[in-house]
Enzyme design. Structure first.
Site, PDB file in Angstrom:
ATOM      1  N   LYS A   1      57.824 124.619 -43.860  1.00 61.02           N
ATOM      2  CA  LYS A   1      58.334 125.688 -44.740  1.00 61.02           C
ATOM      3  C   LYS A   1      57.615 127.015 -44.468  1.00 61.02           C
ATOM      4  O   LYS A   1      58.255 128.049 -44.329  1.00 61.02           O
ATOM      5  CB  LYS A   1      58.150 125.312 -46.225  1.00 61.02           C
ATOM      6  CG  LYS A   1      58.861 124.038 -46.640  1.00 61.02           C
ATOM      7  CD  LYS A   1      58.760 123.803 -48.138  1.00 61.02           C
ATOM      8  CE  LYS A   1      57.361 123.506 -48.645  1.00 61.02           C
ATOM      9  NZ  LYS A   1      56.832 122.187 -48.276  1.00 61.02           N
TER      10      LYS A   1
ATOM     11  N   ARG B   1      58.195 123.007 -57.908  1.00 57.37           N
ATOM     12  CA  ARG B   1      57.826 121.663 -57.479  1.00 57.37           C
ATOM     13  C   ARG B   1      58.051 120.635 -58.587  1.00 57.37           C
ATOM     14  O   ARG B   1      57.832 119.446 -58.364  1.00 57.37           O
ATOM     15  CB  ARG B   1      56.355 121.631 -57.084  1.00 57.37           C
ATOM     16  CG  ARG B   1      56.094 121.693 -55.584  1.00 57.37           C
ATOM     17  CD  ARG B   1      54.602 121.668 -55.405  1.00 57.37           C
ATOM     18  NE  ARG B   1      54.128 121.219 -54.139  1.00 57.37           N
ATOM     19  CZ  ARG B   1      53.702 122.037 -53.169  1.00 57.37           C
ATOM     20  NH1 ARG B   1      53.814 123.328 -53.292  1.00 57.37           N
ATOM     21  NH2 ARG B   1      53.189 121.531 -52.073  1.00 57.37           N
TER      22      ARG B   1
ATOM     23  N   ARG C   1      47.568 119.177 -38.170  1.00 50.56           N
ATOM     24  CA  ARG C   1      47.317 120.501 -38.707  1.00 50.56           C
ATOM     25  C   ARG C   1      45.907 120.590 -39.297  1.00 50.56           C
ATOM     26  O   ARG C   1      45.240 121.607 -39.194  1.00 50.56           O
ATOM     27  CB  ARG C   1      48.365 120.821 -39.796  1.00 50.56           C
ATOM     28  CG  ARG C   1      48.264 122.240 -40.335  1.00 50.56           C
ATOM     29  CD  ARG C   1      49.449 122.600 -41.211  1.00 50.56           C
ATOM     30  NE  ARG C   1      49.296 122.081 -42.575  1.00 50.56           N
ATOM     31  CZ  ARG C   1      50.209 122.245 -43.552  1.00 50.56           C
ATOM     32  NH1 ARG C   1      51.340 122.868 -43.288  1.00 50.56           N
ATOM     33  NH2 ARG C   1      49.995 121.774 -44.763  1.00 50.56           N
TER      34      ARG C   1
ATOM     35  N   ARG D   1      42.182 123.086 -44.101  1.00 48.41           N
ATOM     36  CA  ARG D   1      42.589 122.673 -45.450  1.00 48.41           C
ATOM     37  C   ARG D   1      42.066 121.277 -45.741  1.00 48.41           C
ATOM     38  O   ARG D   1      42.435 120.318 -45.056  1.00 48.41           O
ATOM     39  CB  ARG D   1      44.117 122.694 -45.572  1.00 48.41           C
ATOM     40  CG  ARG D   1      44.692 124.076 -45.692  1.00 48.41           C
ATOM     41  CD  ARG D   1      46.203 124.046 -45.773  1.00 48.41           C
ATOM     42  NE  ARG D   1      46.722 123.189 -46.842  1.00 48.41           N
ATOM     43  CZ  ARG D   1      47.991 123.185 -47.219  1.00 48.41           C
ATOM     44  NH1 ARG D   1      48.860 123.991 -46.625  1.00 48.41           N
ATOM     45  NH2 ARG D   1      48.404 122.384 -48.184  1.00 48.41           N
TER      46      ARG D   1
ATOM     47  N   ARG E   1      49.839 113.526 -51.835  1.00 46.85           N
ATOM     48  CA  ARG E   1      50.749 114.677 -51.898  1.00 46.85           C
ATOM     49  C   ARG E   1      52.197 114.210 -51.757  1.00 46.85           C
ATOM     50  O   ARG E   1      53.089 114.731 -52.419  1.00 46.85           O
ATOM     51  CB  ARG E   1      50.385 115.697 -50.818  1.00 46.85           C
ATOM     52  CG  ARG E   1      49.152 116.518 -51.204  1.00 46.85           C
ATOM     53  CD  ARG E   1      48.481 117.153 -50.021  1.00 46.85           C
ATOM     54  NE  ARG E   1      49.274 118.192 -49.384  1.00 46.85           N
ATOM     55  CZ  ARG E   1      49.048 118.634 -48.137  1.00 46.85           C
ATOM     56  NH1 ARG E   1      48.080 118.121 -47.414  1.00 46.85           N
ATOM     57  NH2 ARG E   1      49.792 119.584 -47.641  1.00 46.85           N
TER      58      ARG E   1
HETATM   59  P1  AMP Z   1      51.250 123.790 -50.209  1.00 43.66           P
HETATM   60  O1  AMP Z   1      50.501 124.833 -49.463  1.00 43.66           O
HETATM   61  O2  AMP Z   1      52.602 124.288 -50.658  1.00 43.66           O
HETATM   62  O3  AMP Z   1      51.328 122.500 -49.486  1.00 43.66           O
HETATM   63  O4  AMP Z   1      50.442 123.526 -51.566  1.00 43.66           O
HETATM   64  C1  AMP Z   1      49.128 122.999 -51.530  1.00 43.66           C
HETATM   65  C2  AMP Z   1      48.704 122.556 -52.907  1.00 43.66           C
HETATM   66  O5  AMP Z   1      48.759 123.677 -53.821  1.00 43.66           O
HETATM   67  C3  AMP Z   1      49.564 121.501 -53.550  1.00 43.66           C
HETATM   68  O6  AMP Z   1      49.228 120.198 -53.109  1.00 43.66           O
HETATM   69  C4  AMP Z   1      49.243 121.711 -55.024  1.00 43.66           C
HETATM   70  O7  AMP Z   1      47.981 121.193 -55.355  1.00 43.66           O
HETATM   71  C5  AMP Z   1      49.159 123.216 -55.113  1.00 43.66           C
HETATM   72  N1  AMP Z   1      50.488 123.797 -55.403  1.00 43.66           N
HETATM   73  C6  AMP Z   1      51.201 124.647 -54.620  1.00 43.66           C
HETATM   74  N2  AMP Z   1      52.380 124.965 -55.181  1.00 43.66           N
HETATM   75  C7  AMP Z   1      52.414 124.311 -56.367  1.00 43.66           C
HETATM   76  C8  AMP Z   1      53.365 124.206 -57.407  1.00 43.66           C
HETATM   77  N3  AMP Z   1      54.541 124.868 -57.337  1.00 43.66           N
HETATM   78  N4  AMP Z   1      53.070 123.452 -58.469  1.00 43.66           N
HETATM   79  C9  AMP Z   1      51.892 122.802 -58.555  1.00 43.66           C
HETATM   80  N5  AMP Z   1      50.975 122.831 -57.598  1.00 43.66           N
HETATM   81  C10 AMP Z   1      51.197 123.564 -56.505  1.00 43.66           C
END
Ligand code: AMP
Length: 370
Positions: A194, A269, A308, A314, A326
């Site tokens: 994404k 989400r 990654r 990360r 996740r």
């Molecule tokens: P991402 O970079 O989108 O994979 O997000 C990494 C982490 O950020 C996720 O595993 C959540 O812990 C937190 N996070 C990001 N977006 C959301 C969301 N919309 N709702 C809740 N937690 C989020």
């Protein structure tokens, strides 16, 4: 320039100063004809009517008096219905012909108040002249003697009328534009690509990319309160609580009032985030055009994320159990959003396996239709 910005809203030119002048000249000669030898007292309703009153009396051919009263009823873009008391009338108006000069009459609430106030003043006659009139929203059985221009129910500013204090000085009338944004939810499980795709698509379609994950990581890096709170959840691969995430998302949107639209990446989400997003956009006269989902099988993704993790730094990419968590969060809380958008005919699935360019191509062909 045909468009202007007042506070956070955009307005486009709607009625020219020239057209306003023609309407006022016509009104003034009609009023003068009706008054004959009578010397009327014109009473302008402040603040909005100051410009109209000034031009009206200049166009009025005959003796007259001019006074102003205050009776404000507007705050924001909706008529609040709270009409205040009249202040500032010092003249003795008993036995006189009073002609009220209003800038605009819409629901008629202010007009009703005026009628109520002047009813007891033993006038010879009371007449109402308004520059603008909105027949579609006028709800009272009250007489209006002179109307400059009838207009549809649009919020207008300029020529004395304001939006939260601004715009009164404009010579022309402007109307609120509701420029339609293009808002796309870029969807897919962790590691689907994404972020990579949003980076390309935001430039291609001139949209603002909001990645909630990136915003959280930025806050963690800068050790903000939000970052400290989010870290405990993110490190485990859990979702950050809705309330926190929703507030953060709204703040990010508000930072970009001029945007043509947004690519939401990693948001919503959960169903409650999706509902909150819909309600938030609706308040702005906007909506989600579509959810575009990258479809990739989980097995492929775990390998991708671990890879990654070797370079991303990360913590949540480096440990298979966190990655699995996740996915678990995704399966239990997020994947249902497919139905949420599909029910509104807004779900568009795209095969997420292939080269970056191939996938951009596939996503673009969906974006082009939204
Ligand atoms: P991402 O970079 O989108 O994979 O997000 C990494 C982490 O950020 C996720 O595993 C959540 O812990 C937190 N996070 C990001 N977006 C959301 C969301 N919309 N709702 C809740 N937690 C989020």
């Amino acid at each position: 320039m045909g468009t202007i910005k007042l506070h956070n809203k955009h307005f486009k030119k709607y009625i020219s100063a020239k057209k306003i002048k023609i309407a006022i000249d016509k009104m003034a000669s009609l009023v003068a004809k009706d008054c004959g030898d009578e010397v009327p007292i014109f009473i302008g309703i402040l603040n909005g009517s100051f410009m109209f009153a000034a031009d009206f009396v200049r166009a009025y051919n005959g003796n007259c008096e001019m006074s102003f009263v205050k009776l404000a009823s507007y705050s924001g873009t909706d008529s609040t219905g709270n009409v205040k008391q009249l202040v500032g009338l010092n003249e003795d108006i008993e036995g006189r012909t009073v002609i009220i000069l209003e800038d605009i009459i819409d629901t008629g609430t202010t007009l009703e108040e005026i009628y109520n106030i002047f009813r007891h003043r033993k006038l010879k006659q009371l007449k109402i002249a308004t520059l603008f009139f909105k027949p579609d929203v006028f709800r009272k059985e009250l007489h209006i003697d002179y109307i400059g221009l009838s207009i549809p129910d649009k919020f207008i500013v300029g020529y004395g009328l304001d939006y939260n204090g601004l715009g009164r000085n404009l010579a022309d009338i402007y109307q609120l534009t509701t420029h339609k944004m293009t808002n796309i939810v870029l969807f897919g499980p962790p590691g689907a690509g994404k972020g990579t795709q949003a980076d390309v698509l935001k430039d291609k379609y001139n949209l603002v990319h909001i990645s909630t994950g990136d915003v959280f990581r930025y806050n963690i890096k800068n050790q903000t309160d939000l970052g400290k709170l989010a870290k405990s959840y993110m490190d485990k691969g859990d979702l950050v609580p809705d309330e926190v995430t929703i507030d953060m998302l709204k703040a990010e949107v508000e930072k970009n009032v001029d945007a043509n639209g947004f690519i939401f990446d990693g948001f919503p989400r959960t169903e409650s985030q999706a509902k909150a997003l819909d309600a938030f956009l609706e308040e702005k006269g906007q909506s989600i055009n579509g959810m575009v989902a990258l479809e990739v099988a989980e097995d492929l993704l775990v390998a991708r994320l671990l890879k990654r993790g070797e370079t991303s730094g990360r913590p949540d990419d480096q440990d298979e159990s966190k990655i699995r968590n996740r996915f678990n969060e995704y399966e239990t809380k997020t994947s249902i959003l497919k139905n949420y958008y599909a029910d509104q005919n807004k779900y568009f699935g795209v095969d997420g396996v292939g080269s970056i360019e191939e996938i951009t191509e596939r996503l673009s062909s969906v974006f082009d239709t939204l």
